[in-house]
Enzyme design. Structure first.
Site, PDB file in Angstrom:
ATOM      1  N   HIS B  82      11.308   8.943   1.711  1.00 30.20           N
ATOM      2  CA  HIS B  82       9.933   8.453   1.703  1.00 30.20           C
ATOM      3  C   HIS B  82       9.048   9.487   1.031  1.00 30.20           C
ATOM      4  O   HIS B  82       9.175  10.677   1.282  1.00 30.20           O
ATOM      5  CB  HIS B  82       9.426   8.209   3.129  1.00 30.20           C
ATOM      6  CG  HIS B  82       7.993   7.768   3.166  1.00 30.20           C
ATOM      7  ND1 HIS B  82       7.615   6.453   2.981  1.00 30.20           N
ATOM      8  CD2 HIS B  82       6.847   8.466   3.348  1.00 30.20           C
ATOM      9  CE1 HIS B  82       6.296   6.368   3.048  1.00 30.20           C
ATOM     10  NE2 HIS B  82       5.804   7.574   3.272  1.00 30.20           N
ATOM     11  N   ASP B 161       2.214  -1.726  13.530  1.00 30.42           N
ATOM     12  CA  ASP B 161       1.711  -0.707  12.609  1.00 30.42           C
ATOM     13  C   ASP B 161       0.885  -1.344  11.511  1.00 30.42           C
ATOM     14  O   ASP B 161      -0.143  -0.816  11.099  1.00 30.42           O
ATOM     15  CB  ASP B 161       2.863   0.071  11.978  1.00 30.42           C
ATOM     16  CG  ASP B 161       2.336   1.009  10.903  1.00 30.42           C
ATOM     17  OD1 ASP B 161       1.684   1.988  11.270  1.00 30.42           O
ATOM     18  OD2 ASP B 161       2.536   0.724   9.708  1.00 30.42           O
ATOM     19  N   ARG B 168      -7.306   0.918  11.028  1.00 28.39           N
ATOM     20  CA  ARG B 168      -7.621   2.308  10.679  1.00 28.39           C
ATOM     21  C   ARG B 168      -8.286   2.377   9.309  1.00 28.39           C
ATOM     22  O   ARG B 168      -9.176   3.192   9.076  1.00 28.39           O
ATOM     23  CB  ARG B 168      -6.341   3.152  10.697  1.00 28.39           C
ATOM     24  CG  ARG B 168      -5.822   3.429  12.105  1.00 28.39           C
ATOM     25  CD  ARG B 168      -4.397   3.971  12.070  1.00 28.39           C
ATOM     26  NE  ARG B 168      -4.297   5.138  11.228  1.00 28.39           N
ATOM     27  CZ  ARG B 168      -3.213   5.492  10.537  1.00 28.39           C
ATOM     28  NH1 ARG B 168      -2.098   4.745  10.608  1.00 28.39           N
ATOM     29  NH2 ARG B 168      -3.205   6.562   9.810  1.00 28.39           N
ATOM     30  N   SER B 183       2.959   5.952  11.532  1.00 30.83           N
ATOM     31  CA  SER B 183       2.986   4.784  10.661  1.00 30.83           C
ATOM     32  C   SER B 183       4.204   4.837   9.733  1.00 30.83           C
ATOM     33  O   SER B 183       4.933   3.850   9.570  1.00 30.83           O
ATOM     34  CB  SER B 183       1.688   4.727   9.849  1.00 30.83           C
ATOM     35  OG  SER B 183       1.690   3.621   8.985  1.00 30.83           O
ATOM     36  N   LYS B 187       8.156   2.514  10.435  1.00 32.15           N
ATOM     37  CA  LYS B 187       8.767   1.616   9.454  1.00 32.15           C
ATOM     38  C   LYS B 187      10.117   2.166   8.969  1.00 32.15           C
ATOM     39  O   LYS B 187      11.101   1.435   8.893  1.00 32.15           O
ATOM     40  CB  LYS B 187       7.816   1.386   8.282  1.00 32.15           C
ATOM     41  CG  LYS B 187       6.648   0.484   8.667  1.00 32.15           C
ATOM     42  CD  LYS B 187       5.566   0.415   7.610  1.00 32.15           C
ATOM     43  CE  LYS B 187       4.883   1.747   7.420  1.00 32.15           C
ATOM     44  NZ  LYS B 187       3.563   1.656   6.762  1.00 32.15           N
TER      45      LYS B 187
END
Lengths: 436, 436
Positions: B82, B161, B168, B183, B187
């Site tokens: 990620h 989320d 948010r 968050s 995922k």
């Protein structure tokens, strides 16, 4: 800026412009800014505060969200008093008619009890027939005819504050000095005042437990009032024990009548005279506090404050005779007694206030009704020497049950005895003022 | 505790229990806790943070709000990567097929572009016919058959989320390290992983501009992943200039294909090899990074990563031939030129990313569509010496107009020239890891 950008700017310690604050609050009032953005903003304000200019713009937006009293045609100066709330604080009931009887107009708009503290409206509601839901025009007429009124906050005054307060209450954003100040003044300044006296309570029974927090709130309040054109004086006063002996609605009205009759507890009388002297000075009736105290003391001894209270009660539909004999009274009482010899070292006054709420003198939920008859008589207070078995506090109640047992336990737990007396705390701690 | 009490506890710096966090988030998911309370809580978290235990409970509640991939029947280890997002960051497009071709499974679930940064999904969408909306079962089958997939985040994975992120986004509570970490991992950990590699970008084009902030996020991410049972490695990598030369969707796919063909910009290749080596190690294919780099370099030179990408594109409905010739291409280009002799001292890479968004390569609003063909070619980057009139950046666009003028002005403004070269910044800044 978009609402999200405004929240971010405040989050990062920035200062919002008047225009941004005005349009944000207008958009909130009109439903274009949702509660979740306002909740996030209030939490950012909790952490970052508001500058003087921001606070003024914020408060003006609240104030202008609703109607105001219009007292221009009423001759004389209009001065009101606000207390940040405590336990046994019945000063407004004494002060308003006393000051009005000395020639200063007091257009008093009051609220219900909040949390562990009592509210002037709830106390007045214990007078049979009394109605505080005055239309604005009638409140104005009373200020003209009788020099005062006891009006309830309504949807008409600062409705945006009402809505925002409800939101803050469920988002843990009540305890913010600027938000508290804006909430108080957006309502008080809707009274079209020439002066405002603030009683900022400090101690175990106040919202502000520490002098530095109370001082910060007092400073914010007087500066904001002055910035909005209203001269203001604040007194920090002791709330580490109940004020006077009576806690509970009808009991407090009765004690207020005692004080207006020239009797009653010394501390209630003292706070009343100190705040009243400020009101007479702001109201232009007296040039300086010492002379003002003399005027007030004379009015008390001549019973003029009590006469004025009776006239006001009558005008608002209440039974003026009941003030002297005929207020609701709980049928039973039970005393909380000292378990040892000693001195009352401290009283957890908030705990005592919460016990009174539990007994029925206040509300656990907004929709609860209040029992006018129940309450406490404080027989021994901080600094008093007591013997084992001696009564500390009298609980006035209906039929006993588990609630009463809990109330008695909490009241007993609120008293802390020790061997030596605690240092004396003055009743009037500090004075602040500001002028436009 | 009530939601208001939980908000207050966090506001005051307290630590919430696992039970309280779980029930709060469940009640939020089921509509019993309103958005305004969650918004106030997120702002309190912004200021007060979350403890490791709180963060884990919070992330698990997000993760368990939806479905997960189930890869138990697929042999071999599953490792994903990620990136926290940057400008020109097309590494995922190179890395996933390259690592999969070396025997580690890569169940990659990606998102769209966010703010000024590009998103893997938007880049893939520039391949004619490509579909990333994979059902979970098909994503699992692809990981079994081809060793990888490029799946879109859907409502099925961590739906809570998704909802919280939207809240948010409009309440200025995105930029909170624990909320960012929860968050991301709610995922990523729904991918049923044996390891995770994190590319935490630092610099003018990253969300984290300062190394200390990036380090805090990286530390939080690897520790949280490990606490939830997943070994994790994070690299802080330089994002003070675009990565590679291509910025924009089809342009970046083309550059990824270049790198997979053994050519392309050195920095993209370098980040890919560094992150890929970590993935091979976490995936048990290689005992240590240096050997892993050798495996990856060989796969690149043999074109095995490119073969794998073509197979994946084909399986997901895309035109694999178009990867080499046939991607969308803007008809015109205009160059931004140096206005003086000098050295490129810095590039405001976020501003460049925002200019690309304005050009159409990203979204100004969530409902906007993305233009696959437009973008930039970065011809000169930080540290390069340039002559007056020399092209710094090529803008690929459709018909000129006011938008293009604005884009050109912004792109020009993002370059700062100076007389002396800035100090060199390494591409790979710092490595962190954590194991369960």
């Amino acid at each position: 800026m978009t609402p999200a950008e405004l929240i971010q700017a405040k989050r990062d310690g920035g200062v919002l412009s008047d225009v941004d604050i005005r349009s944000l609050l207008r958009d909130y009032a009109e439903g274009r800014v949702p509660d979740y953005q306002m909740a996030a903003l209030c939490m950012a304000i909790y952490f970052r505060g508001l500058s003087s200019a921001e606070l003024r713009a914020w408060t003006e937006a609240m104030l202008h969200s609703g109607a105001s009293l219009d007292l221009r045609r009423v001759p004389g100066k209009k001065v009101d008093k606000h207390s940040t709330g405590g336990v046994g604080d019945k000063v407004s009931l004494v002060l308003a008619p006393l000051v009005a009887s000395c020639g200063v107009r007091v257009p008093m708009v009051s609220g219900r009890g909040l949390g562990h503290t009592g509210g002037t409206l709830d106390k007045l509601a214990s007078i049979p027939g009394f109605c505080s839901a005055l239309p604005l025009r009638e409140a104005e007429a009373m200020v003209e005819d009788l020099g005062m009124c006891f009006a309830a906050q309504t949807e008409a005054l600062a409705p945006l504050d009402r809505r925002l307060y409800a939101l803050r209450d469920v988002t843990a954003t009540v305890a913010s000095v600027p938000l508290i100040a804006s909430s108080i003044l957006s309502k008080k300044l809707a009274e079209d005042l020439d002066g405002l006296v603030l009683d900022v309570k400090v101690g175990s029974g106040a919202f502000m437990k520490r002098p530095e927090d109370a001082r910060a709130l007092a400073r914010t309040l007087v500066d904001l009032a002055a910035a909005m054109g209203c001269p203001a004086v604040a007194w920090l006063t002791r709330m580490d024990r109940p004020l006077g002996q009576a806690v509970g609605n009808a009991l407090e009205v009765a004690e207020a009548v005692e004080v207006l009759s020239g009797r009653g507890p010394e501390d209630v009388r003292e706070v009343t005279l100190a705040l009243g002297a400020e009101m007479l000075c702001l109201g232009g009736v007296s040039p300086e506090p010492e002379q003002a105290r003399g005027l007030l003391a004379r009015a008390l001894s001549e019973g003029r404050g009590l006469d004025r209270l009776r006239a006001v009660v009558k005008r608002q539909g209440g039974d003026a005779q009941a003030l002297l004999a005929g207020l609701p009274r709980a049928p039973l009482h039970t005393d909380v007694r000292a378990t040892a010899d000693g001195v009352v070292a401290s009283i957890d006054t908030e705990a005592l206030g919460r016990a009174a709420v539990l007994l029925g003198a206040g509300r656990l939920r907004a929709e609860d009704s209040v029992d006018p008859a129940v309450g406490f008589t404080v027989l021994r207070t901080q600094g008093d020497r007591v013997r084992q078995g001696e009564a500390l506090l009298r609980v006035h109640h209906h039929a006993p049950g588990p609630v009463l047992s809990e109330v008695l336990a909490r009241a007993a737990g609120a008293y802390r005895l020790a061997d030596v007396a605690p240092p004396a705390v003055p009743l009037l701690l500090e004075r602040l003022e500001a002028h436009p």
